[in-house]
Motif scaffolding. Structure first.
Motif, PDB file in Angstrom:
ATOM      1  N   SER A  11      -4.029 -15.646  19.957  1.00 38.63           N
ATOM      2  CA  SER A  11      -3.162 -16.819  20.079  1.00 38.63           C
ATOM      3  C   SER A  11      -2.506 -16.823  21.461  1.00 38.63           C
ATOM      4  CB  SER A  11      -2.140 -16.855  18.938  1.00 38.63           C
ATOM      5  OG  SER A  11      -1.244 -15.787  19.047  1.00 38.63           O
ATOM      6  N   GLY A  12      -1.775 -17.910  21.712  1.00 38.91           N
ATOM      7  CA  GLY A  12      -1.337 -18.193  23.082  1.00 38.91           C
ATOM      8  C   GLY A  12      -0.111 -17.461  23.556  1.00 38.91           C
ATOM      9  N   ALA A  13      -0.129 -16.150  23.478  1.00 37.65           N
ATOM     10  CA  ALA A  13       0.923 -15.331  24.087  1.00 37.65           C
ATOM     11  C   ALA A  13       0.327 -14.615  25.291  1.00 37.65           C
ATOM     12  CB  ALA A  13       1.469 -14.318  23.083  1.00 37.65           C
ATOM     13  N   SER A  14       1.196 -14.139  26.150  1.00 34.85           N
ATOM     14  CA  SER A  14       0.736 -13.311  27.254  1.00 34.85           C
ATOM     15  C   SER A  14       0.087 -12.043  26.686  1.00 34.85           C
ATOM     16  CB  SER A  14       1.936 -12.954  28.138  1.00 34.85           C
ATOM     17  OG  SER A  14       1.510 -12.229  29.252  1.00 34.85           O
ATOM     18  N   GLY A  15      -0.922 -11.521  27.394  1.00 38.55           N
ATOM     19  CA  GLY A  15      -1.556 -10.289  26.922  1.00 38.55           C
ATOM     20  C   GLY A  15      -3.011 -10.452  26.538  1.00 38.55           C
ATOM     21  N   VAL A  37     -10.093 -18.031  18.750  1.00 39.03           N
ATOM     22  CA  VAL A  37      -9.161 -18.092  19.891  1.00 39.03           C
ATOM     23  C   VAL A  37      -8.594 -19.507  19.964  1.00 39.03           C
ATOM     24  CG1 VAL A  37      -8.956 -17.778  22.402  1.00 39.03           C
ATOM     25  CG2 VAL A  37     -10.587 -16.386  21.107  1.00 39.03           C
ATOM     26  N   THR A  38      -7.267 -19.609  20.105  1.00 38.54           N
ATOM     27  CA  THR A  38      -6.669 -20.949  20.213  1.00 38.54           C
ATOM     28  C   THR A  38      -6.903 -21.508  21.619  1.00 38.54           C
ATOM     29  OG1 THR A  38      -4.467 -20.263  20.985  1.00 38.54           O
ATOM     30  CG2 THR A  38      -4.840 -20.243  18.592  1.00 38.54           C
ATOM     31  N   ASP A  39      -6.722 -22.813  21.758  1.00 36.31           N
ATOM     32  CA  ASP A  39      -6.901 -23.462  23.064  1.00 36.31           C
ATOM     33  C   ASP A  39      -5.966 -22.869  24.115  1.00 36.31           C
ATOM     34  OD1 ASP A  39      -8.960 -25.136  22.553  1.00 36.31           O
ATOM     35  OD2 ASP A  39      -7.726 -26.936  22.239  1.00 36.31           O
ATOM     36  N   CYS A  91      -0.137 -11.994  19.441  1.00 32.04           N
ATOM     37  CA  CYS A  91       0.296 -12.986  18.460  1.00 32.04           C
ATOM     38  C   CYS A  91       1.544 -13.695  18.977  1.00 32.04           C
ATOM     39  CB  CYS A  91       0.570 -12.304  17.125  1.00 32.04           C
ATOM     40  SG  CYS A  91       0.839 -13.484  15.792  1.00 32.04           S
ATOM     41  N   SER A  92       1.422 -14.996  19.204  1.00 33.15           N
ATOM     42  CA  SER A  92       2.577 -15.772  19.697  1.00 33.15           C
ATOM     43  C   SER A  92       3.592 -15.951  18.573  1.00 33.15           C
ATOM     44  CB  SER A  92       2.112 -17.141  20.193  1.00 33.15           C
ATOM     45  OG  SER A  92       1.795 -17.960  19.094  1.00 33.15           O
ATOM     46  N   MET A  93       4.802 -16.301  18.948  1.00 33.75           N
ATOM     47  CA  MET A  93       5.838 -16.546  17.945  1.00 33.75           C
ATOM     48  C   MET A  93       5.527 -17.809  17.143  1.00 33.75           C
ATOM     49  SD  MET A  93       7.714 -13.983  17.994  1.00 33.75           S
ATOM     50  CE  MET A  93       6.357 -12.982  18.596  1.00 33.75           C
ATOM     51  N   ALA A  94       4.822 -18.754  17.766  1.00 31.05           N
ATOM     52  CA  ALA A  94       4.393 -19.950  17.024  1.00 31.05           C
ATOM     53  C   ALA A  94       3.426 -19.559  15.918  1.00 31.05           C
ATOM     54  CB  ALA A  94       3.747 -20.947  17.984  1.00 31.05           C
ATOM     55  N   THR A  95       2.508 -18.656  16.235  1.00 30.87           N
ATOM     56  CA  THR A  95       1.538 -18.214  15.221  1.00 30.87           C
ATOM     57  C   THR A  95       2.200 -17.323  14.176  1.00 30.87           C
ATOM     58  OG1 THR A  95      -0.433 -18.556  16.574  1.00 30.87           O
ATOM     59  CG2 THR A  95      -0.559 -16.810  14.930  1.00 30.87           C
ATOM     60  N   VAL A  96       3.132 -16.476  14.601  1.00 29.87           N
ATOM     61  CA  VAL A  96       3.901 -15.689  13.611  1.00 29.87           C
ATOM     62  C   VAL A  96       4.555 -16.638  12.606  1.00 29.87           C
ATOM     63  CG1 VAL A  96       5.975 -14.268  13.296  1.00 29.87           C
ATOM     64  CG2 VAL A  96       4.344 -13.687  15.097  1.00 29.87           C
ATOM     65  N   PRO A 126       2.679  -8.859  17.905  1.00 27.97           N
ATOM     66  CA  PRO A 126       3.527  -9.949  18.409  1.00 27.97           C
ATOM     67  C   PRO A 126       3.985  -9.677  19.829  1.00 27.97           C
ATOM     68  CG  PRO A 126       4.806  -8.554  16.940  1.00 27.97           C
ATOM     69  CD  PRO A 126       3.408  -7.998  16.960  1.00 27.97           C
ATOM     70  N   ARG A 127       3.871 -10.705  20.697  1.00 29.72           N
ATOM     71  CA  ARG A 127       4.256 -10.518  22.114  1.00 29.72           C
ATOM     72  C   ARG A 127       5.302 -11.557  22.482  1.00 29.72           C
ATOM     73  NH1 ARG A 127       6.137 -10.294  27.074  1.00 29.72           N
ATOM     74  NH2 ARG A 127       6.114 -12.496  26.652  1.00 29.72           N
ATOM     75  N   GLU A 128       6.511 -11.103  22.535  1.00 30.12           N
ATOM     76  CA  GLU A 128       7.622 -11.929  23.010  1.00 30.12           C
ATOM     77  C   GLU A 128       8.791 -11.012  23.294  1.00 30.12           C
ATOM     78  OE1 GLU A 128       8.881 -14.029  24.823  1.00 30.12           O
ATOM     79  OE2 GLU A 128       8.156 -15.774  23.722  1.00 30.12           O
TER      80      GLU A 128
HETATM   81  C1  LIG Z   1       1.253 -18.858  30.215  1.00 30.62           C
HETATM   82  C2  LIG Z   1       1.910 -18.880  28.873  1.00 30.62           C
HETATM   83  C3  LIG Z   1       2.386 -17.718  28.341  1.00 30.62           C
HETATM   84  C4  LIG Z   1       2.991 -17.703  27.078  1.00 30.62           C
HETATM   85  N1  LIG Z   1       3.426 -16.522  26.581  1.00 30.62           N
HETATM   86  C5  LIG Z   1       3.959 -16.497  25.344  1.00 30.62           C
HETATM   87  C6  LIG Z   1       4.323 -15.244  24.782  1.00 30.62           C
HETATM   88  O1  LIG Z   1       4.180 -14.175  25.379  1.00 30.62           O
HETATM   89  N2  LIG Z   1       4.816 -15.247  23.521  1.00 30.62           N
HETATM   90  C7  LIG Z   1       4.945 -16.401  22.783  1.00 30.62           C
HETATM   91  O2  LIG Z   1       5.377 -16.323  21.627  1.00 30.62           O
HETATM   92  N3  LIG Z   1       4.599 -17.610  23.302  1.00 30.62           N
HETATM   93  C8  LIG Z   1       4.104 -17.681  24.563  1.00 30.62           C
HETATM   94  N4  LIG Z   1       3.732 -18.887  25.085  1.00 30.62           N
HETATM   95  C9  LIG Z   1       3.958 -20.110  24.315  1.00 30.62           C
HETATM   96  C10 LIG Z   1       2.813 -20.382  23.330  1.00 30.62           C
HETATM   97  O3  LIG Z   1       1.597 -20.494  24.031  1.00 30.62           O
HETATM   98  C11 LIG Z   1       3.095 -21.690  22.544  1.00 30.62           C
HETATM   99  O4  LIG Z   1       4.152 -21.480  21.634  1.00 30.62           O
HETATM  100  C12 LIG Z   1       1.848 -22.187  21.830  1.00 30.62           C
HETATM  101  O5  LIG Z   1       2.211 -23.310  21.036  1.00 30.62           O
HETATM  102  C13 LIG Z   1       1.247 -21.131  20.959  1.00 30.62           C
HETATM  103  O6  LIG Z   1       0.174 -21.701  20.240  1.00 30.62           O
HETATM  104  P1  LIG Z   1      -0.886 -20.766  19.476  1.00 30.62           P
HETATM  105  O7  LIG Z   1      -0.113 -19.659  18.842  1.00 30.62           O
HETATM  106  O8  LIG Z   1      -1.501 -21.683  18.465  1.00 30.62           O
HETATM  107  O9  LIG Z   1      -1.854 -20.315  20.502  1.00 30.62           O
HETATM  108  C14 LIG Z   1       3.135 -18.918  26.350  1.00 30.62           C
HETATM  109  C15 LIG Z   1       2.628 -20.092  26.890  1.00 30.62           C
HETATM  110  C16 LIG Z   1       2.025 -20.073  28.134  1.00 30.62           C
HETATM  111  C17 LIG Z   1       1.471 -21.360  28.679  1.00 30.62           C
END
Ligand SMILES: Cc1cc2nc3c(=O)[nH]c(=O)nc-3n(C[C@H](O)[C@H](O)[C@H](O)COP(=O)(O)O)c2cc1C
Length: 195
Positions: A11-15, A37-39, A91-96, A126-128
């Motif tokens: 998911s869309g977290a750094s890492g 993998v999410t967009d 794992c992003s916080m949005a996905t958590v 989880p990465r935040e």
């Molecule tokens: C470059 C970049 C880095 C990000 N890093 C984080 C992160 O480390 N942790 C996090 O929870 N969200 C991070 N985000 C925000 C998530 O990408 C955002 O909440 C997104 O909706 C997550 O969707 P997904 O979980 O469906 O991929 C980041 C966004 C971008 C563009």
């Protein structure tokens, strides 16, 4: 895929490096992988790793079955498709939040929901930082359901000298939580086990 795969969700977290290493470590153990993998994660993959997800998929070939997270129809959306569990890394916080509340609006969160309902292993990395009370409450909710929460926290007792070593330790600990035999290489253990 004869042997049941491990599902890897990204998911869309750094890492992104953690995700790529996770797939590599599973393949090195000859374990099949179903990858979703999410967009947003695919964009971060390109940005942080300097290679596209497609390039890495081409290297891995048929050993990795790839399913975009925005496209629901896929075997891992169904509980009747047997897997050996799932890891979401990073794992992003949005996905958590989505997993904690069972929204299942993407293939990734649906596959995690399948693990919960079928009683299969589910590991989140989880990465935040810092973590808000909302993040912590969602993680606690999942931990109480048996989800293994393995944040990417390095150890220092093995005196890492490179980022690669830190990545291997973090991913190895997560793979152990997933039940992968020898997920963590022996050299990364605090105490070497007796043969
Ligand atoms: C470059 C970049 C880095 C990000 N890093 C984080 C992160 O480390 N942790 C996090 O929870 N969200 C991070 N985000 C925000 C998530 O990408 C955002 O909440 C997104 O909706 C997550 O969707 P997904 O979980 O469906 O991929 C980041 C966004 C971008 C563009």
């Amino acid at each position: 895929m004869a042997v049941r795969p491990f599902v890897v969700g990204v998911s869309g977290a750094s890492g992104a490096v953690l995700a790529r290493r996770c797939v590599e470590m599973l393949l090195a153990r000859e374990l099949p992988v179903a990858l979703t993998v999410t967009d947003v994660a695919a964009g971060i993959w390109q940005d942080e790793l300097g290679t596209s997800l497609s390039q890495d998929l081409a290297v891995w070939g048929a050993r990795v079955r790839y399913y975009p997270a925005e496209h629901m129809p896929a075997p891992i959306a169904s509980g009747s498709y047997r897997t050996r569990g799932m890891i979401v890394v990073p794992c992003s916080m949005a996905t958590v939040a989505a997993i904690a509340h069972g929204t299942s609006t993407s293939l990734l969160t649906r596959a995690a929901d399948v693990c919960l309902k079928e009683g299969r292993r589910l590991v989140l990395v989880p990465r935040e930082t810092p973590l808000s009370a909302i993040h912590l409450e969602n993680l606690l909710r999942l931990a109480r359901l048996g989800v293994r929460i393995v944040p990417p926290v390095p150890a220092f007792y093995n005196h890492p000298t490179s980022l690669d070593e830190v990545v291997d330790f973090v991913v190895g600990r997560a793979l152990e939580a997933l039940g992968v035999p020898d997920g963590l290489p022996a050299s990364y253990r605090y105490v070497q086990e007796e043969p």
